[in-house]
Design a protein around this motif. Structure first.
Motif, PDB file in Angstrom:
ATOM      1  N   ALA A 130      13.538  -8.079   8.967  1.00 60.18           N
ATOM      2  CA  ALA A 130      12.609  -6.993   8.627  1.00 60.18           C
ATOM      3  C   ALA A 130      13.361  -5.669   8.580  1.00 60.18           C
ATOM      4  N   ILE A 131      12.799  -4.741   7.829  1.00 56.74           N
ATOM      5  CA  ILE A 131      13.257  -3.357   7.854  1.00 56.74           C
ATOM      6  C   ILE A 131      12.316  -2.596   8.773  1.00 56.74           C
ATOM      7  N   TYR A 132      12.883  -1.908   9.755  1.00 55.78           N
ATOM      8  CA  TYR A 132      12.111  -1.045  10.642  1.00 55.78           C
ATOM      9  C   TYR A 132      12.373   0.411  10.277  1.00 55.78           C
ATOM     10  N   LEU A 133      11.286   1.131  10.042  1.00 62.89           N
ATOM     11  CA  LEU A 133      11.366   2.541   9.636  1.00 62.89           C
ATOM     12  C   LEU A 133      10.589   3.380  10.637  1.00 62.89           C
ATOM     13  N   TRP A 134      11.230   4.403  11.177  1.00 63.46           N
ATOM     14  CA  TRP A 134      10.540   5.335  12.083  1.00 63.46           C
ATOM     15  C   TRP A 134      10.546   6.713  11.424  1.00 63.46           C
ATOM     16  N   MET A 135       9.387   7.349  11.437  1.00 61.97           N
ATOM     17  CA  MET A 135       9.303   8.723  10.936  1.00 61.97           C
ATOM     18  C   MET A 135       8.615   9.615  11.960  1.00 61.97           C
ATOM     19  N   LEU A 136       9.020  10.882  11.981  1.00 66.14           N
ATOM     20  CA  LEU A 136       8.309  11.862  12.796  1.00 66.14           C
ATOM     21  C   LEU A 136       6.927  12.085  12.177  1.00 66.14           C
ATOM     22  N   PRO A 137       5.917  12.358  12.996  1.00 66.68           N
ATOM     23  CA  PRO A 137       4.581  12.625  12.457  1.00 66.68           C
ATOM     24  C   PRO A 137       4.436  14.110  12.097  1.00 66.68           C
ATOM     25  N   ASN A 138       3.331  14.450  11.414  1.00 69.06           N
ATOM     26  CA  ASN A 138       3.095  15.870  11.097  1.00 69.06           C
ATOM     27  C   ASN A 138       2.310  16.581  12.191  1.00 69.06           C
ATOM     28  N   GLN A 139       1.807  15.815  13.179  1.00 67.22           N
ATOM     29  CA  GLN A 139       1.153  16.406  14.343  1.00 67.22           C
ATOM     30  C   GLN A 139       1.492  15.559  15.559  1.00 67.22           C
ATOM     31  N   LEU A 140       1.560  16.211  16.709  1.00 66.51           N
ATOM     32  CA  LEU A 140       1.851  15.484  17.944  1.00 66.51           C
ATOM     33  C   LEU A 140       0.563  14.935  18.551  1.00 66.51           C
ATOM     34  N   LEU A 141       0.690  13.809  19.228  1.00 67.91           N
ATOM     35  CA  LEU A 141      -0.384  13.202  20.024  1.00 67.91           C
ATOM     36  C   LEU A 141      -1.651  12.922  19.211  1.00 67.91           C
ATOM     37  N   LEU A 142      -1.460  12.426  18.007  1.00 72.12           N
ATOM     38  CA  LEU A 142      -2.590  11.987  17.180  1.00 72.12           C
ATOM     39  C   LEU A 142      -3.248  10.755  17.813  1.00 72.12           C
ATOM     40  N   PRO A 143      -4.500  10.475  17.457  1.00 73.52           N
ATOM     41  CA  PRO A 143      -5.074   9.187  17.900  1.00 73.52           C
ATOM     42  C   PRO A 143      -4.218   8.043  17.329  1.00 73.52           C
ATOM     43  N   PRO A 144      -3.818   7.092  18.154  1.00 73.83           N
ATOM     44  CA  PRO A 144      -2.983   5.998  17.646  1.00 73.83           C
ATOM     45  C   PRO A 144      -3.711   5.206  16.554  1.00 73.83           C
ATOM     46  N   SER A 145      -2.929   4.686  15.612  1.00 68.70           N
ATOM     47  CA  SER A 145      -3.544   3.887  14.552  1.00 68.70           C
ATOM     48  C   SER A 145      -2.598   2.771  14.123  1.00 68.70           C
ATOM     49  N   PHE A 146      -3.168   1.737  13.554  1.00 71.36           N
ATOM     50  CA  PHE A 146      -2.377   0.600  13.083  1.00 71.36           C
ATOM     51  C   PHE A 146      -3.038   0.046  11.830  1.00 71.36           C
ATOM     52  N   GLN A 147      -2.237  -0.174  10.784  1.00 73.29           N
ATOM     53  CA  GLN A 147      -2.761  -0.797   9.568  1.00 73.29           C
ATOM     54  C   GLN A 147      -1.717  -1.723   8.980  1.00 73.29           C
ATOM     55  N   MET A 148      -2.211  -2.806   8.388  1.00 70.26           N
ATOM     56  CA  MET A 148      -1.303  -3.765   7.754  1.00 70.26           C
ATOM     57  C   MET A 148      -1.514  -3.781   6.258  1.00 70.26           C
ATOM     58  N   GLY A 149      -0.474  -4.153   5.526  1.00 69.14           N
ATOM     59  CA  GLY A 149      -0.576  -4.298   4.082  1.00 69.14           C
ATOM     60  C   GLY A 149       0.281  -5.461   3.628  1.00 69.14           C
ATOM     61  N   HIS A 150       0.159  -5.754   2.347  1.00 69.94           N
ATOM     62  CA  HIS A 150       0.951  -6.848   1.780  1.00 69.94           C
ATOM     63  C   HIS A 150       1.485  -6.439   0.418  1.00 69.94           C
ATOM     64  N   PHE A 151       2.777  -6.665   0.208  1.00 73.50           N
ATOM     65  CA  PHE A 151       3.376  -6.438  -1.101  1.00 73.50           C
ATOM     66  C   PHE A 151       3.376  -7.760  -1.862  1.00 73.50           C
ATOM     67  N   ASP A 152       2.690  -7.767  -2.996  1.00 69.65           N
ATOM     68  CA  ASP A 152       2.601  -8.971  -3.822  1.00 69.65           C
ATOM     69  C   ASP A 152       3.741  -8.937  -4.837  1.00 69.65           C
ATOM     70  N   ARG A 153       4.706  -9.834  -4.615  1.00 71.12           N
ATOM     71  CA  ARG A 153       5.926  -9.832  -5.418  1.00 71.12           C
ATOM     72  C   ARG A 153       5.652 -10.115  -6.908  1.00 71.12           C
ATOM     73  N   VAL A 154       4.632 -10.920  -7.172  1.00 71.00           N
ATOM     74  CA  VAL A 154       4.325 -11.260  -8.574  1.00 71.00           C
ATOM     75  C   VAL A 154       3.618 -10.081  -9.252  1.00 71.00           C
ATOM     76  N   ALA A 155       2.561  -9.594  -8.606  1.00 65.89           N
ATOM     77  CA  ALA A 155       1.820  -8.464  -9.190  1.00 65.89           C
ATOM     78  C   ALA A 155       2.696  -7.213  -9.254  1.00 65.89           C
ATOM     79  N   GLY A 156       3.661  -7.108  -8.333  1.00 60.31           N
ATOM     80  CA  GLY A 156       4.490  -5.914  -8.262  1.00 60.31           C
ATOM     81  C   GLY A 156       5.763  -5.996  -9.089  1.00 60.31           C
ATOM     82  N   MET A 157       5.923  -7.069  -9.834  1.00 62.36           N
ATOM     83  CA  MET A 157       7.176  -7.266 -10.572  1.00 62.36           C
ATOM     84  C   MET A 157       7.377  -6.194 -11.644  1.00 62.36           C
ATOM     85  N   ASN A 158       8.574  -5.643 -11.656  1.00 63.77           N
ATOM     86  CA  ASN A 158       9.003  -4.684 -12.685  1.00 63.77           C
ATOM     87  C   ASN A 158       8.185  -3.395 -12.708  1.00 63.77           C
TER      88      ASN A 158
END
Lengths: 249, 72
Positions: A130-158
């Protein structure tokens, strides 16, 4: 006039983190389990090289080897931590109540905000990459959040597909940043247009070959470009897979 | 430099933030303690990352934060 840096695969920081000895509380699993991490950036002076790019602080090309290999449950604040699974199976647990299994193409964004814990775990014999990416937020101490997504290799081709950020279909993150993915299987020219010349774009070739802003990049090579209106990317006949991270500087 | 604005620092190991205005009273660091006044061998209370691996940040707080301890 645009500016840039090029980072070749072998120039990245490299670590092998064992599940025994001094790092046993950090990396879990069977005594044979270990994490390998190629780091494009570094945690300040943890490693040599670039300290980050825009709001990016970590870009880790990581492999969890052997069943049970994990980053044991640990606490975070503030950082927006995301993982893009390339192969194998990642089990992600966090204190927002998520307990998810991610496979190739799946990704998540975990904004730790005011505090949250997570564990990253490979339960299978097949290595998890996996690639792990960490970024600084635009505000400190935001309410924590979690979301998942999926990259569809066929639909995303080219085409360049938005994964994180403010574009349609992408998972929003609390930062002026975007992550996109390009998979190409034919010779083509793709033009990446950053939101403004004050945004930088970090292009990382996961596999294949691409000429990016005039530089030929092979597998795991990368280039950061800023002060540019557009970034021209040319792919060949062989399959090419690229992550783009755009960040305000 | 009493006129210098109070600053915020973030741990690059885990994201823990230290605010000079707030200090860390629960760890014996009173509000108003400058970063430079914290011993060099101090480390992140959450993850143990050394003080030298914190980064100064100019990031505002989310609405309702920081939740300050109530005055006695």
């Amino acid at each position: 006039m645009s500016q840039s840096f090029t980072l070749r695969a072998a120039e990245r920081g490299h670590e092998k983190i064992l599940s025994t000895g001094p790092t046993a509380s950090y990396v879990g699993g069977h005594p044979d389990a270990f994490v390998t991490r190629w780091s494009s950036f570094n945690f300040h002076d943890y490693q040599s090289g670039r300290p980050g790019f825009g709001k990016i602080r970590v870009f880790g090309d990581e492999t969890f080897n052997h069943p049970g290999c994990s980053y044991s449950m640990h606490r975070h604040h503030n950082f927006i931590i995301s993982a893009f699974v390339l192969s194998g199976t990642l089990t992600h647990l966090n204190t927002l109540g998520d307990n998810d299994e991610l496979k190739a193409g799946d990704f998540y964004a975990f904004s730790a905000g005011s505090g949250g814990l997570h564990e990253e775990l490979n339960l299978k014999a097949e290595p998890m990459k996996a690639i792990y990416l960490w970024m600084l937020p635009n505000q400190l101490l935001l309410p924590p959040s979690f979301q998942m997504g999926h990259f569809d290799r066929v639909a995303g081709m080219n085409r360049i597909t938005p994964l994180l950020g403010d574009q349609a279909g992408a998972i929003p993150v609390p930062q002026d940043a975007r992550v996109s993915r390009l998979v190409s299987d034919e010779p083509n020219t793709f033009v990446y247009r950053p939101r403004s010349p004050a945004h930088g774009v970090y292009a990382f070739v996961l596999e294949g070959e691409m000429r990016c802003d005039g530089t030929l990049l092979g597998s795991r090579d990368s280039k950061g470009v800023w002060a540019a209106d557009e970034i021209v990317c040319k792919t060949g006949a062989a399959e090419t897979d690229v992550l783009f991270v755009e960040t305000v500087l | 430099m009493p006129d210098e604005p109070l600053k915020r620092w973030i741990c690059l190991g885990c994201g823990f933030s230290y605010d000079e205005a707030i200090g860390l009273p629960e760890h014996g660091i009173p509000p108003g303690t400058r970063w430079t006044e914290i011993p060099e061998d101090w480390s992140c209370p959450d993850c143990g990352t050394p003080k030298s691996r914190f980064e100064m940040v100019e990031i505002g707080y989310a609405a309702g934060q920081p939740s300050l301890p109530l005055a006695a």
